[in-house]
Scaffold this active site. Sequence first.
Site, PDB file in Angstrom:
ATOM      1  N   GLU A   1      28.197 -16.721  41.217  1.00  0.00           N
ATOM      2  CA  GLU A   1      27.265 -15.968  42.051  1.00  0.00           C
ATOM      3  C   GLU A   1      27.828 -15.774  43.456  1.00  0.00           C
ATOM      4  O   GLU A   1      28.815 -16.423  43.836  1.00  0.00           O
ATOM      5  CB  GLU A   1      25.933 -16.731  42.140  1.00  0.00           C
ATOM      6  CG  GLU A   1      25.249 -16.979  40.802  1.00  0.00           C
ATOM      7  CD  GLU A   1      24.570 -15.732  40.233  1.00  0.00           C
ATOM      8  OE1 GLU A   1      25.069 -14.609  40.427  1.00  0.00           O
ATOM      9  OE2 GLU A   1      23.533 -15.884  39.576  1.00  0.00           O
TER      10      GLU A   1
ATOM     11  N   HIS B   1      29.094 -10.472  41.180  1.00  0.00           N
ATOM     12  CA  HIS B   1      29.433 -11.726  40.501  1.00  0.00           C
ATOM     13  C   HIS B   1      30.275 -11.459  39.258  1.00  0.00           C
ATOM     14  O   HIS B   1      30.184 -10.395  38.633  1.00  0.00           O
ATOM     15  CB  HIS B   1      28.173 -12.555  40.191  1.00  0.00           C
ATOM     16  CG  HIS B   1      27.335 -12.051  39.072  1.00  0.00           C
ATOM     17  ND1 HIS B   1      26.228 -11.254  39.246  1.00  0.00           N
ATOM     18  CD2 HIS B   1      27.428 -12.240  37.736  1.00  0.00           C
ATOM     19  CE1 HIS B   1      25.678 -10.984  38.078  1.00  0.00           C
ATOM     20  NE2 HIS B   1      26.399 -11.573  37.140  1.00  0.00           N
TER      21      HIS B   1
ATOM     22  N   ASP C   1      31.203 -18.047  29.993  1.00  0.00           N
ATOM     23  CA  ASP C   1      30.118 -18.869  30.557  1.00  0.00           C
ATOM     24  C   ASP C   1      29.075 -19.192  29.491  1.00  0.00           C
ATOM     25  O   ASP C   1      29.152 -18.706  28.357  1.00  0.00           O
ATOM     26  CB  ASP C   1      29.459 -18.152  31.754  1.00  0.00           C
ATOM     27  CG  ASP C   1      29.098 -16.697  31.435  1.00  0.00           C
ATOM     28  OD1 ASP C   1      28.627 -16.439  30.310  1.00  0.00           O
ATOM     29  OD2 ASP C   1      29.272 -15.828  32.308  1.00  0.00           O
TER      30      ASP C   1
ATOM     31  N   ASP D   1      25.890  -7.205  42.167  1.00  0.00           N
ATOM     32  CA  ASP D   1      26.120  -7.899  43.444  1.00  0.00           C
ATOM     33  C   ASP D   1      27.523  -8.503  43.517  1.00  0.00           C
ATOM     34  O   ASP D   1      27.822  -9.288  44.413  1.00  0.00           O
ATOM     35  CB  ASP D   1      25.060  -8.980  43.667  1.00  0.00           C
ATOM     36  CG  ASP D   1      25.095 -10.070  42.587  1.00  0.00           C
ATOM     37  OD1 ASP D   1      25.899  -9.958  41.626  1.00  0.00           O
ATOM     38  OD2 ASP D   1      24.324 -11.034  42.700  1.00  0.00           O
TER      39      ASP D   1
END
Length: 261
Positions: free
Chosen positions: A143, A138, A67, A136
Amino acid sequence: MEVIIEKNVDDVIERTYKFIRNLTEKKRHPVIGLPSGRTPILLYKKLVEENKKGNIDLESVIFFALDEFYGADDSWSFSTKKYFYDHLINNTNISPENFYFINGSTENLKEECRRYEEKIKDVGGIDLQILGIGEDGHIGFNEVGSSLNSRTRIKILNDTSKKFLAEEFGGLDNVPDVCITMGIGTILEAKRILLLAYGKSKAKAIKECVEGPVTSSFPASALQLHADVKIVIDEEAASLLKSKDYYRRAFELSRKFPDIY
Ligand code: GLP
């Protein structure tokens, strides 16, 4: 999924390093996808050390960064590109022309995302995608709520990610809102995937990733859909896994079938 539980961080790094080294020994131009983040820094340090000692040759390896932040150009001190130059490229025999990045400063986002996907296809696809995991769930910058079929595209960072990055960026206001990431569909097309994690803070995420339901509310759970995934973790990150004793026993016994593994 194969869950490999190691005693400590050093063993997690050693195991991951060996998977990479084996691949570089088996294939002339292996293609490896790499994440940024704090977790893999020790792995990159190890790759630098072993490369310096002549134990692993990285010259003909093709790399893809997972990314990039939107807006990042060569003057940016926090870009993924700079991260990989600092942690790997400058200190190894990696050929810079073999290391592909998403162009964060592109003026044509759609075209840039298409180009990145095409480039991955042109080199025959990713042989091994290394991943970290956010608390979380990701992966990359996919996301919570990311489509499980998503391709390389822009994503808006959520508050959890922005807060997590605030320290590195010297304050929340400096953290970009937009990034570009390989999609979950892109990641799932890699021939093999290895996710590494260690420490207590990752225990809940690992539990959801391995033993939770497959859901876009927890993007890493999508890895359960892939046929060749290794989850390499330390005791702390494994601490909430219900079936950890089974994973340990399965790992030990499966080593007796080297043709398969
Ligand atoms: C960022 C990266 C991910 C990484 C995650 C976890 O969001 N884009 O690729 O896995 O952070 O980071 P860390 O390894 O620092 O916990």
